[in-house]
Scaffold this motif. Structure first.
Motif, PDB file in Angstrom:
ATOM      1  N   PHE A 208       0.815  -1.216   0.000  1.00 10.88           N
ATOM      2  CA  PHE A 208       0.000   0.000   0.000  1.00 10.88           C
ATOM      3  C   PHE A 208       0.850   1.268   0.000  1.00 10.88           C
ATOM      4  O   PHE A 208       0.383   2.329  -0.424  1.00 10.88           O
ATOM      5  CB  PHE A 208      -0.943   0.002   1.205  1.00 10.88           C
ATOM      6  CG  PHE A 208      -2.337  -0.454   0.877  1.00 10.88           C
ATOM      7  CD1 PHE A 208      -3.152   0.274   0.026  1.00 10.88           C
ATOM      8  CD2 PHE A 208      -2.836  -1.618   1.430  1.00 10.88           C
ATOM      9  CE1 PHE A 208      -4.431  -0.146  -0.282  1.00 10.88           C
ATOM     10  CE2 PHE A 208      -4.129  -2.043   1.139  1.00 10.88           C
ATOM     11  CZ  PHE A 208      -4.928  -1.302   0.280  1.00 10.88           C
ATOM     12  N   ALA A 209       2.084   1.178   0.489  1.00 11.75           N
ATOM     13  CA  ALA A 209       2.946   2.354   0.518  1.00 11.75           C
ATOM     14  C   ALA A 209       3.207   2.913  -0.873  1.00 11.75           C
ATOM     15  O   ALA A 209       3.516   4.104  -1.026  1.00 11.75           O
ATOM     16  CB  ALA A 209       4.267   2.013   1.214  1.00 11.75           C
ATOM     17  N   ALA A 210       3.063   2.062  -1.893  1.00 10.13           N
ATOM     18  CA  ALA A 210       3.322   2.493  -3.273  1.00 10.13           C
ATOM     19  C   ALA A 210       2.117   3.150  -3.923  1.00 10.13           C
ATOM     20  O   ALA A 210       2.228   3.717  -5.023  1.00 10.13           O
ATOM     21  CB  ALA A 210       3.761   1.294  -4.103  1.00 10.13           C
ATOM     22  N   LEU A 211       0.950   3.088  -3.290  1.00 11.75           N
ATOM     23  CA  LEU A 211      -0.290   3.486  -3.966  1.00 11.75           C
ATOM     24  C   LEU A 211      -0.289   4.941  -4.405  1.00 11.75           C
ATOM     25  O   LEU A 211      -0.583   5.252  -5.572  1.00 11.75           O
ATOM     26  CB  LEU A 211      -1.493   3.211  -3.058  1.00 11.75           C
ATOM     27  CG  LEU A 211      -2.851   3.618  -3.642  1.00 11.75           C
ATOM     28  CD1 LEU A 211      -3.126   2.903  -4.960  1.00 11.75           C
ATOM     29  CD2 LEU A 211      -3.971   3.351  -2.640  1.00 11.75           C
ATOM     30  N   SER A 212       0.003   5.860  -3.528  1.00 11.92           N
ATOM     31  CA  SER A 212      -0.098   7.274  -3.847  1.00 11.92           C
ATOM     32  C   SER A 212       0.770   7.654  -5.047  1.00 11.92           C
ATOM     33  O   SER A 212       0.336   8.372  -5.944  1.00 11.92           O
ATOM     34  CB  SER A 212       0.285   8.134  -2.638  1.00 11.92           C
ATOM     35  OG  SER A 212       0.116   9.503  -2.917  1.00 11.92           O
ATOM     36  N   GLY A 213       2.006   7.139  -5.056  1.00 12.80           N
ATOM     37  CA  GLY A 213       2.897   7.429  -6.173  1.00 12.80           C
ATOM     38  C   GLY A 213       2.398   6.879  -7.489  1.00 12.80           C
ATOM     39  O   GLY A 213       2.525   7.547  -8.539  1.00 12.80           O
ATOM     40  N   VAL A 214       1.822   5.687  -7.459  1.00  9.48           N
ATOM     41  CA  VAL A 214       1.302   5.081  -8.688  1.00  9.48           C
ATOM     42  C   VAL A 214       0.061   5.836  -9.176  1.00  9.48           C
ATOM     43  O   VAL A 214      -0.128   6.033 -10.379  1.00  9.48           O
ATOM     44  CB  VAL A 214       0.999   3.589  -8.460  1.00  9.48           C
ATOM     45  CG1 VAL A 214       0.275   2.997  -9.672  1.00  9.48           C
ATOM     46  CG2 VAL A 214       2.288   2.822  -8.195  1.00  9.48           C
ATOM     47  N   VAL A 215      -0.774   6.277  -8.251  1.00 14.79           N
ATOM     48  CA  VAL A 215      -1.930   7.102  -8.627  1.00 14.79           C
ATOM     49  C   VAL A 215      -1.454   8.353  -9.348  1.00 14.79           C
ATOM     50  O   VAL A 215      -1.991   8.744 -10.393  1.00 14.79           O
ATOM     51  CB  VAL A 215      -2.770   7.471  -7.391  1.00 14.79           C
ATOM     52  CG1 VAL A 215      -3.812   8.530  -7.749  1.00 14.79           C
ATOM     53  CG2 VAL A 215      -3.452   6.224  -6.830  1.00 14.79           C
ATOM     54  N   ASP A 216      -0.409   9.011  -8.813  1.00 14.52           N
ATOM     55  CA  ASP A 216       0.161  10.206  -9.454  1.00 14.52           C
ATOM     56  C   ASP A 216       0.618   9.900 -10.869  1.00 14.52           C
ATOM     57  O   ASP A 216       0.391  10.685 -11.805  1.00 14.52           O
ATOM     58  CB  ASP A 216       1.343  10.744  -8.637  1.00 14.52           C
ATOM     59  CG  ASP A 216       0.934  11.342  -7.308  1.00 14.52           C
ATOM     60  OD1 ASP A 216      -0.266  11.612  -7.107  1.00 14.52           O
ATOM     61  OD2 ASP A 216       1.822  11.535  -6.449  1.00 14.52           O
ATOM     62  N   GLN A 217       1.273   8.767 -11.039  1.00 19.15           N
ATOM     63  CA  GLN A 217       1.790   8.398 -12.349  1.00 19.15           C
ATOM     64  C   GLN A 217       0.684   8.180 -13.370  1.00 19.15           C
ATOM     65  O   GLN A 217       0.811   8.560 -14.535  1.00 19.15           O
ATOM     66  CB  GLN A 217       2.644   7.135 -12.234  1.00 19.15           C
ATOM     67  CG  GLN A 217       3.935   7.295 -11.456  1.00 19.15           C
ATOM     68  CD  GLN A 217       4.627   5.972 -11.173  1.00 19.15           C
ATOM     69  OE1 GLN A 217       4.314   4.952 -11.804  1.00 19.15           O
ATOM     70  NE2 GLN A 217       5.549   5.951 -10.223  1.00 19.15           N
ATOM     71  N   LEU A 218      -0.412   7.561 -12.930  1.00 21.07           N
ATOM     72  CA  LEU A 218      -1.467   7.165 -13.864  1.00 21.07           C
ATOM     73  C   LEU A 218      -2.436   8.283 -14.200  1.00 21.07           C
ATOM     74  O   LEU A 218      -2.900   8.377 -15.345  1.00 21.07           O
ATOM     75  CB  LEU A 218      -2.236   5.969 -13.308  1.00 21.07           C
ATOM     76  CG  LEU A 218      -1.510   4.637 -13.258  1.00 21.07           C
ATOM     77  CD1 LEU A 218      -2.416   3.540 -12.707  1.00 21.07           C
ATOM     78  CD2 LEU A 218      -0.992   4.220 -14.642  1.00 21.07           C
TER      79      LEU A 218
END
Length: 221
Positions: A208-218
């Protein structure tokens, strides 16, 4: 409104590890009809579908009346298990922190799209202190089963967010297919109930720690 973005969460297998109570409630439903419970992997493969569709997959040789009884027995079993106040459906590690991080962003709205009933979702939100966290809550009572895009389209309409600024987080092919049908981005998780290699998302996270960054990317900041 055009600056807003929307992150839509599946519940079972994505936010909440509910397999123990799903399997227990299924066992009660099959027991009520004197039927053998299918293998664990088979039961978990239907997580995300609405109950009527789930029992159609699990009991293709049973008639509609019998399946309706099993749906009722499953719901009753679920409520009985919950009334015993046992913690059978904990949040996955990092889920609360990820929700808090996204909630703190003025331009990010949160939604739920789940095969749970309204009653079932309310119990989960209450149990985990998440009541009021989501700006849109879409449940099986009011929509065709996943992967029909109705839940996502309604969430977009309720929040005023454009499809290109929305993303779905889920653990099943039903979630990914629903997002694809609605024309939004999709993030798969590796900890859920469908094999990760079957999901075909736009991005995959294993924490879950990766979620925010991946949302930004997409879908952008």
């Amino acid at each position: 409104m055009s600056d807003l973005r929307l992150v839509i969460f599946d519940v079972d297998g994505t936010l909440v590890d509910s397999q123990a109570e799903i399997l227990a409630a299924m066992a009660l439903a099959f027991q009520a009809e004197g039927m053998a419970l299918p293998e664990r992997e088979t039961v978990l493969s239907i997580v995300g579908l609405s109950l009527a569709e789930a029992f159609q997959v699990l009991c293709p040789d049973s008639d509609e009346t019998r399946r309706a009884r099993m749906v009722a027995a499953y719901k009753d079993g679920f409520m009985t298990l919950r009334s015993q106040d046992k913690e059978m459906g904990p949040l996955f590690d990092g889920a609360r922190e990820a929700l808090d991080e996204l909630r703190a962003q003025d331009h990010t709205l949160l939604a739920v799209a789940t095969g749970k009933s309204r009653r079932g979702l309310d119990k989960v939100l209450e149990r985990h202190g998440l009541t009021g966290v989501f700006h849109s809550e879409q449940v099986a009572d009011h929509h065709p089963s996943k992967p029909n895009p109705s839940m996502i389209l309604t969430a977009l309409n309720e929040t005023g967010v454009m499809p290109h600024k929305a993303v779905m987080l889920g653990d099943t092919t039903f979630d990914m297919d629903m997002a694809r049908a609605a024309g939004i981005k999709k993030i798969g998780v590796t900890w859920g109930y469908h094999p990760a290699e079957t999901l075909q998302p736009d991005a995959m996270i294993d924490d879950f720690a990766a979620l925010s960054g991946v949302v930004d990317q997409l879908i952008g900041y």
